[in-house]
Design a protein around this motif. Structure first.
Motif, mmCIF file in Angstrom:
data_model
loop_
_atom_site.group_PDB
_atom_site.id
_atom_site.type_symbol
_atom_site.label_atom_id
_atom_site.label_comp_id
_atom_site.label_asym_id
_atom_site.label_seq_id
_atom_site.Cartn_x
_atom_site.Cartn_y
_atom_site.Cartn_z
ATOM 1 N N LYS A 26 -19.700 5.147 14.461
ATOM 2 C CA LYS A 26 -19.328 6.252 15.355
ATOM 3 C C LYS A 26 -20.100 6.185 16.669
ATOM 4 C CE LYS A 26 -20.514 9.371 12.315
ATOM 5 N NZ LYS A 26 -20.950 8.358 11.319
ATOM 6 N N THR A 27 -21.397 5.983 16.573
ATOM 7 C CA THR A 27 -22.212 5.925 17.796
ATOM 8 C C THR A 27 -21.839 4.701 18.626
ATOM 9 O OG1 THR A 27 -23.995 6.903 16.482
ATOM 10 C CG2 THR A 27 -24.561 6.168 18.695
ATOM 11 N N SER A 28 -21.595 3.585 17.944
ATOM 12 C CA SER A 28 -21.193 2.371 18.672
ATOM 13 C C SER A 28 -19.869 2.592 19.395
ATOM 14 C CB SER A 28 -21.048 1.194 17.702
ATOM 15 O OG SER A 28 -22.286 0.895 17.114
ATOM 16 N N TYR A 75 -32.008 9.753 17.251
ATOM 17 C CA TYR A 75 -31.745 8.333 17.536
ATOM 18 C C TYR A 75 -30.418 8.122 18.270
ATOM 19 C CZ TYR A 75 -35.469 7.326 14.099
ATOM 20 O OH TYR A 75 -36.642 7.262 13.416
ATOM 21 N N ASP A 76 -29.355 8.749 17.755
ATOM 22 C CA ASP A 76 -28.042 8.521 18.355
ATOM 23 C C ASP A 76 -27.973 9.107 19.763
ATOM 24 O OD1 ASP A 76 -27.455 7.316 15.991
ATOM 25 O OD2 ASP A 76 -25.940 8.767 15.355
ATOM 26 N N ALA A 77 -28.538 10.307 19.923
ATOM 27 C CA ALA A 77 -28.546 10.944 21.249
ATOM 28 C C ALA A 77 -29.302 10.070 22.249
ATOM 29 C CB ALA A 77 -29.170 12.338 21.166
ATOM 30 N N ILE A 121 -17.511 14.005 20.823
ATOM 31 C CA ILE A 121 -18.324 14.752 19.861
ATOM 32 C C ILE A 121 -18.543 13.851 18.650
ATOM 33 C CG2 ILE A 121 -18.460 16.796 18.389
ATOM 34 C CD1 ILE A 121 -16.262 18.055 20.229
ATOM 35 N N GLU A 122 -19.782 13.403 18.445
ATOM 36 C CA GLU A 122 -20.061 12.613 17.241
ATOM 37 C C GLU A 122 -20.479 13.548 16.117
ATOM 38 O OE1 GLU A 122 -22.759 9.246 17.414
ATOM 39 O OE2 GLU A 122 -22.764 9.111 15.226
ATOM 40 N N ASN A 123 -19.632 13.637 15.105
ATOM 41 C CA ASN A 123 -19.891 14.512 13.967
ATOM 42 C C ASN A 123 -20.936 13.886 13.041
ATOM 43 O OD1 ASN A 123 -19.413 16.652 12.008
ATOM 44 N ND2 ASN A 123 -17.364 16.837 12.905
HETATM 45 MG MG MG Z 1 -24.229 7.782 14.698
#
Ligand code: MG
Ligand code: ZN
Length: 215
Positions: A42-44, A70-72, A115-117
């Motif tokens: 998702k983040t990628s 981390y993702d933010a 929006i990453e859930n």
């Molecule tokens: Mg992620």
């Protein structure tokens, strides 16, 4: 009684989701609710979408995570405005959390909110966030049975991204079967087989996002 409580929670959620939808519409901004299991990419996908569309559209990001930033931090490194939502143990984003996220973004200077859930193929499917479209990311290493095992998630999807296509040689994954099951379950979903690692197939995805933003 338990059922009653859950119904009330979802009704309250839906009322705020309607407000979020109105906020987005008023601002001329689309929002994509990116869902999928932990590690699906998702983040990628968010990162690659920013890289591909950042010159044409103004992306902003809401990152939901149970723990860590981390993702933010990964997304912020690309220069996109990002709001981090620590869900405090909740295994999904709900409409009030996303409402807070939208309130903390400069929507006048944004075109698309990604929006990453929280990584989870179950309950995020039950929460309307007021998003423009629901995107489910699944990936080759997870196996080709996910559409059948988590039908609600794939039934409500507007778009399904099948990620990590580059790992096909290492796994037994029947892409045709996945697409056939998806067609049975949700003929309206558009699907994209791609690799965020190599870039294969990403252009079609980016064009879909751009087309949504243009309407
Ligand atoms: Mg992620
Ligand atoms: Zn949950």
């Amino acid at each position: 009684m338990q059922i009653k409580v859950v119904e009330n929670v979802l009704a309250a959620n839906d009322a705020i989701a309607a407000q979020n939808r109105e906020t987005l519409k008023r601002s001329g901004v689309i929002a994509l609710n990116v869902m999928g299991s932990p590690g699906a990419g998702k983040t990628s996908l968010v990162e690659q979408t920013i890289r591909l569309l950042g010159q044409r559209l103004r992306p902003a990001v809401i990152e939901g995570d149970i723990a860590t930033r981390y993702d933010a931090e990964r997304v912020a490194a690309l220069g996109a405005p990002v709001v981090h939502i620590a869900t405090g143990g909740e295994c999904h984003l709900d409409a009030p959390m996303v409402g807070q996220g939208l309130a903390n973004l400069d929507l006048a200077n944004a075109d698309v909110v990604l929006i990453e859930n929280v990584g989870n193929l179950v309950c995020p499917a039950e929460y309307d966030l007021g998003e423009t479209a629901k995107v489910v990311v699944t990936s080759v290493p997870e196996g080709d049975d996910k559409v059948e095992k988590y039908p609600l998630m794939f039934r409500i999807a507007d778009a399904v991204v099948i990620n990590k296509l580059d790992t096909m040689p290492s796994f037994t994954y029947d892409l045709d079967r996945v697409r056939a099951r998806l067609l049975d379950l949700n003929p309206n979903a558009v699907s994209f087989a791609l690799s965020c690692a190599t870039g294969q197939g990403l252009d079609a995805w980016a064009e879909w996002v751009a087309a949504r933003a243009a309407t």
